[in-house]
Design an enzyme around this catalytic site. Structure first.
Site, PDB file in Angstrom:
ATOM      1  N   LYS A  30      59.070  62.393 -16.105  1.00  0.00           N
ATOM      2  CA  LYS A  30      60.133  63.273 -15.587  1.00  0.00           C
ATOM      3  C   LYS A  30      60.471  62.920 -14.132  1.00  0.00           C
ATOM      4  O   LYS A  30      61.636  62.775 -13.777  1.00  0.00           O
ATOM      5  CB  LYS A  30      59.670  64.732 -15.662  1.00  0.00           C
ATOM      6  CG  LYS A  30      60.567  65.693 -14.893  1.00  0.00           C
ATOM      7  CD  LYS A  30      60.088  67.121 -14.953  1.00  0.00           C
ATOM      8  CE  LYS A  30      59.087  67.502 -13.891  1.00  0.00           C
ATOM      9  NZ  LYS A  30      59.639  67.726 -12.547  1.00  0.00           N
ATOM     10  N   ASN A  31      59.434  62.791 -13.330  1.00  0.00           N
ATOM     11  CA  ASN A  31      59.689  62.616 -11.894  1.00  0.00           C
ATOM     12  C   ASN A  31      60.164  61.219 -11.540  1.00  0.00           C
ATOM     13  O   ASN A  31      60.480  60.943 -10.382  1.00  0.00           O
ATOM     14  CB  ASN A  31      58.455  63.008 -11.074  1.00  0.00           C
ATOM     15  CG  ASN A  31      58.254  64.515 -11.114  1.00  0.00           C
ATOM     16  OD1 ASN A  31      59.133  65.255 -11.556  1.00  0.00           O
ATOM     17  ND2 ASN A  31      57.098  64.972 -10.660  1.00  0.00           N
ATOM     18  N   ARG A 100      65.560  71.627  -8.201  1.00  0.00           N
ATOM     19  CA  ARG A 100      65.531  71.160  -6.810  1.00  0.00           C
ATOM     20  C   ARG A 100      65.730  69.650  -6.716  1.00  0.00           C
ATOM     21  O   ARG A 100      66.264  69.150  -5.735  1.00  0.00           O
ATOM     22  CB  ARG A 100      64.175  71.479  -6.169  1.00  0.00           C
ATOM     23  CG  ARG A 100      63.888  72.895  -5.940  1.00  0.00           C
ATOM     24  CD  ARG A 100      62.665  73.038  -5.068  1.00  0.00           C
ATOM     25  NE  ARG A 100      62.991  73.163  -3.668  1.00  0.00           N
ATOM     26  CZ  ARG A 100      63.015  72.192  -2.799  1.00  0.00           C
ATOM     27  NH1 ARG A 100      62.727  70.965  -3.151  1.00  0.00           N
ATOM     28  NH2 ARG A 100      63.333  72.413  -1.548  1.00  0.00           N
ATOM     29  N   ASP A 124      60.846  78.172  -4.119  1.00  0.00           N
ATOM     30  CA  ASP A 124      60.501  78.300  -5.531  1.00  0.00           C
ATOM     31  C   ASP A 124      59.105  78.865  -5.649  1.00  0.00           C
ATOM     32  O   ASP A 124      58.572  79.404  -4.686  1.00  0.00           O
ATOM     33  CB  ASP A 124      60.653  76.963  -6.259  1.00  0.00           C
ATOM     34  CG  ASP A 124      59.710  75.914  -5.725  1.00  0.00           C
ATOM     35  OD1 ASP A 124      58.774  76.272  -4.988  1.00  0.00           O
ATOM     36  OD2 ASP A 124      59.906  74.743  -6.048  1.00  0.00           O
ATOM     37  N   ASP A 315      50.071  67.911  -8.830  1.00  0.00           N
ATOM     38  CA  ASP A 315      50.513  68.250 -10.194  1.00  0.00           C
ATOM     39  C   ASP A 315      49.364  68.264 -11.197  1.00  0.00           C
ATOM     40  O   ASP A 315      49.484  68.863 -12.256  1.00  0.00           O
ATOM     41  CB  ASP A 315      51.573  67.246 -10.661  1.00  0.00           C
ATOM     42  CG  ASP A 315      52.656  67.078  -9.630  1.00  0.00           C
ATOM     43  OD1 ASP A 315      53.657  67.777  -9.714  1.00  0.00           O
ATOM     44  OD2 ASP A 315      52.468  66.251  -8.718  1.00  0.00           O
TER      45      ASP A 315
HETATM   46  N1  EPU Z   1      58.239  68.770   2.684  1.00  0.00           N
HETATM   47  C1  EPU Z   1      58.749  69.207   3.881  1.00  0.00           C
HETATM   48  N2  EPU Z   1      59.981  68.773   4.243  1.00  0.00           N
HETATM   49  C2  EPU Z   1      60.709  67.906   3.490  1.00  0.00           C
HETATM   50  C3  EPU Z   1      60.177  67.477   2.255  1.00  0.00           C
HETATM   51  C4  EPU Z   1      58.932  67.920   1.890  1.00  0.00           C
HETATM   52  O1  EPU Z   1      58.126  69.974   4.593  1.00  0.00           O
HETATM   53  O2  EPU Z   1      61.823  67.538   3.888  1.00  0.00           O
HETATM   54  C5  EPU Z   1      56.900  69.244   2.265  1.00  0.00           C
HETATM   55  C6  EPU Z   1      56.979  70.090   1.002  1.00  0.00           C
HETATM   56  O3  EPU Z   1      57.291  71.432   1.298  1.00  0.00           O
HETATM   57  C7  EPU Z   1      55.592  69.917   0.431  1.00  0.00           C
HETATM   58  C8  EPU Z   1      55.265  68.465   0.793  1.00  0.00           C
HETATM   59  O4  EPU Z   1      56.130  68.123   1.864  1.00  0.00           O
HETATM   60  O5  EPU Z   1      54.694  70.771   1.086  1.00  0.00           O
HETATM   61  C9  EPU Z   1      55.415  67.488  -0.361  1.00  0.00           C
HETATM   62  O6  EPU Z   1      56.741  67.477  -0.841  1.00  0.00           O
HETATM   63  P1  EPU Z   1      57.400  66.171  -1.493  1.00  0.00           P
HETATM   64  O7  EPU Z   1      58.716  65.954  -0.834  1.00  0.00           O
HETATM   65  O8  EPU Z   1      56.415  65.045  -1.502  1.00  0.00           O
HETATM   66  O9  EPU Z   1      57.609  66.658  -2.986  1.00  0.00           O
HETATM   67  P2  EPU Z   1      58.960  66.706  -3.835  1.00  0.00           P
HETATM   68  O10 EPU Z   1      59.670  65.408  -3.736  1.00  0.00           O
HETATM   69  O11 EPU Z   1      59.695  67.951  -3.535  1.00  0.00           O
HETATM   70  C10 EPU Z   1      57.815  65.735  -5.996  1.00  0.00           C
HETATM   71  C11 EPU Z   1      57.691  66.130  -7.429  1.00  0.00           C
HETATM   72  C12 EPU Z   1      56.753  67.316  -7.579  1.00  0.00           C
HETATM   73  C13 EPU Z   1      55.401  66.902  -6.997  1.00  0.00           C
HETATM   74  C14 EPU Z   1      55.575  66.453  -5.548  1.00  0.00           C
HETATM   75  C15 EPU Z   1      54.299  65.968  -4.885  1.00  0.00           C
HETATM   76  C16 EPU Z   1      59.845  65.616  -8.362  1.00  0.00           C
HETATM   77  C17 EPU Z   1      61.097  66.111  -8.981  1.00  0.00           C
HETATM   78  N3  EPU Z   1      58.990  66.530  -7.955  1.00  0.00           N
HETATM   79  O12 EPU Z   1      58.355  66.869  -5.302  1.00  0.00           O
HETATM   80  O13 EPU Z   1      56.599  67.538  -8.987  1.00  0.00           O
HETATM   81  O14 EPU Z   1      54.521  67.998  -7.067  1.00  0.00           O
HETATM   82  O15 EPU Z   1      56.546  65.377  -5.491  1.00  0.00           O
HETATM   83  O16 EPU Z   1      53.814  64.875  -5.552  1.00  0.00           O
HETATM   84  O17 EPU Z   1      59.628  64.418  -8.279  1.00  0.00           O
HETATM   85  C18 EPU Z   1      56.671  68.839 -10.986  1.00  0.00           C
HETATM   86  O18 EPU Z   1      56.799  67.813 -11.617  1.00  0.00           O
HETATM   87  O19 EPU Z   1      56.513  69.941 -11.546  1.00  0.00           O
HETATM   88  C19 EPU Z   1      56.679  68.809  -9.520  1.00  0.00           C
HETATM   89  C20 EPU Z   1      56.738  69.902  -8.797  1.00  0.00           C
END
Ligand code: EPU
Length: 426
Positions: A30-31, A100, A124, A315
């Site tokens: 998915k990701n 998101r 969320d 995850d």
């Molecule tokens: N963060 C910030 N500022 C930003 C971006 C992130 O503070 O501009 C913080 C977030 O709040 C969090 C941390 O950095 O505390 C990590 O966030 P990251 O950006 O790495 O995660 P994401 O891209 O929002 C993806 C996956 C998530 C997975 C995370 C961590 C997707 C669609 N989602 O989220 O997957 O948990 O990376 O590996 O790729 C899921 O599949 O259910 C899921 C939530």
């Protein structure tokens, strides 16, 4: 007899199951696929993706791309995206709010059209999820942002390669800036870039589209190109296997016992998880076609701390926590990525789990048995973890809110039934 409508089928009922056996097919990640779909916006023409999971987040991303003008065709795990020369460069709130990950269209739209308008995603169930790092990184390339009426408007007359420093290896920020930098003028280095396997898949896909991206030590190096093109392969680009889906079935085997082959799972993407499961008493044997997972007897507790890749993914945590609720001994679990990601613990407590939380730590004392109960799924992984826990609980566990699970799982119930679990959808 009429099929019940979707609301009525929003519950998964799990019953205590004996040892699992057989084989389960692990689908595309998915990701990864959501980001590859966004990357397609970067080039006009016909894009073909293979090994695409049939999950509702993919449907939502299709809706978003269609709203922009892309023609989408889906058949049997293949996705064909016909991207026209002109697009509506807007991602409206009613779609971003539901997923998101839509925020990753920002980078490719800016790179190709120099303009984009994307609704600001809200918080969320993990708590606040800011996008400040996405925006700062894109600003380093020359993008300018303004926020109005809940939308971010982005402009960039020219994007110019730069040294981009991420203060944290954010997956989404790395993806957004990478998809913008591939068409920027000159060279970009992303320092402290995320290194998840899904980032590797995006790099592979962009390179197949004509981009020039590679690792230079611990930095991601991007040499901007004039234009990208759809990949030149009739069979399409094959999305990597979903390591989080794989971890779900690994947990089911760990909790119920038995031996199951996870066809398509890639052990190299799960090194730390496999090490942890081995420490807990499972036997994991990878080969070229997948991973054989075996558990005999009660697992033993092990401490867990989530970290960016190659650390233990956040995850995986709901599955590891579920396993620890019946393992022998006491474990400390520390969440370092999404500090609010403990909400499902209240649901596990309703099933008799002995878990105490303090800030971003949880202390879990393994019980001999869980006790089936009505519980609620608040997010994809937590919901699936509750189903898995239900397979090891006395009596019946009803997991409401199964539509959250559908966002990231293709036929969780059918696949579990296929390896001998007692579970159904009602
Ligand atoms: N963060 C910030 N500022 C930003 C971006 C992130 O503070 O501009 C913080 C977030 O709040 C969090 C941390 O950095 O505390 C990590 O966030 P990251 O950006 O790495 O995660 P994401 O891209 O929002 C993806 C996956 C998530 C997975 C995370 C961590 C997707 C669609 N989602 O989220 O997957 O948990 O990376 O590996 O790729 C899921 O599949 O259910 C899921 C939530």
């Amino acid at each position: 007899m009429n099929e019940p409508d979707s609301d009525e089928r929003d519950t998964i009922v799990a019953r205590r199951s004996s040892a699992l056996d057989g084989e389960v097919r692990i689908g595309g990640a998915k990701n990864s696929v959501l980001k590859l779909m966004a990357a397609c916006l970067g080039a006009e023409g016909r894009h073909v993706l293979a090994n695409v999971p049939d999950i509702s987040d993919v449907s939502l991303m299709c809706e978003l791309l269609e709203a922009m003008g892309v023609i989408v065709t889906r058949d049997d795990h293949r996705l064909i995206l016909d991207v026209p020369a002109e697009l509506h460069t807007e991602a409206p709130y009613h779609l971003v709010e539901r997923m998101r990950a839509s925020i990753v269209v920002l980078g490719p739209l800016l790179a190709r059209f120099g303009t984009a308008r994307v609704a600001l995603p809200g918080g969320d169930d993990f708590g606040p999820r800011p996008i400040d790092m996405h925006l700062r990184a894109l600003e380093s390339l020359g993008a300018v942002f303004s926020t109005e009426h809940g939308d971010i408007s982005a402009r960039a007359d020219t994007l110019t390669g730069a040294d981009v420093v991420l203060e944290y290896p954010s997956v989404g920020a790395t993806e957004n800036v990478l998809m913008a930098a591939v068409r920027a003028k000159g060279r970009t280095h992303i320092h402290n870039a995320a290194r998840e396997p899904e980032i590797g898949d995006l790099v592979g896909f962009l390179n197949a589209m004509g981009a020039k991206v590679g690792w230079a030590g611990d930095r991601l190096r991007i040499d901007g190109v004039e234009r990208l093109h759809p990949i030149r392969s009739d069979s399409g680009y094959r999305v990597i296997a979903d390591r989080i889906e794989a971890s779900t079935y690994l947990a089911a085997v760990g909790m119920c016992g038995g031996s199951v082959f996870l066809r398509g799972a890639v052990a190299d993407h799960m090194t730390m998880l496999i090490r942890k499961l081995t420490e807990m008493g499972m036997h994991i044997a990878p080969d070229a076609a997948g991973v054989q997972a075996t558990a005999t007897g009660r697992l033993v507790a092990a401490d867990i701390s989530t970290l960016p890749y190659p650390g233990l993914a956040t995850d995986y945590k709901p599955f590891l926590v579920a396993m620890l609720t019946t393992a022998s001994g006491v474990a400390i679990v520390t969440e370092n990525i999404f500090t609010g990601r403990f909400r499902y613990i209240d649901e596990l407590r309703r099933m008799g789990a002995d878990i105490r939380t303090e800030g971003h730590h949880a202390v879990i004392r393994g019980a001999e048995h869980l006790s089936g109960a009505p519980v609620r799924s608040h997010d994809i992984r937590a919901g699936a973890a509750l189903v898995v826990a239900g397979l090891a609980a006395e009596g019946q566990t009803e997991v409401a809110g199964a539509s959250h699970i559908d966002r990231g799982y293709e036929d969780l119930v059918g696949k579990l039934v296929g390896i001998g679990a007692t579970v159904s959808r009602s």
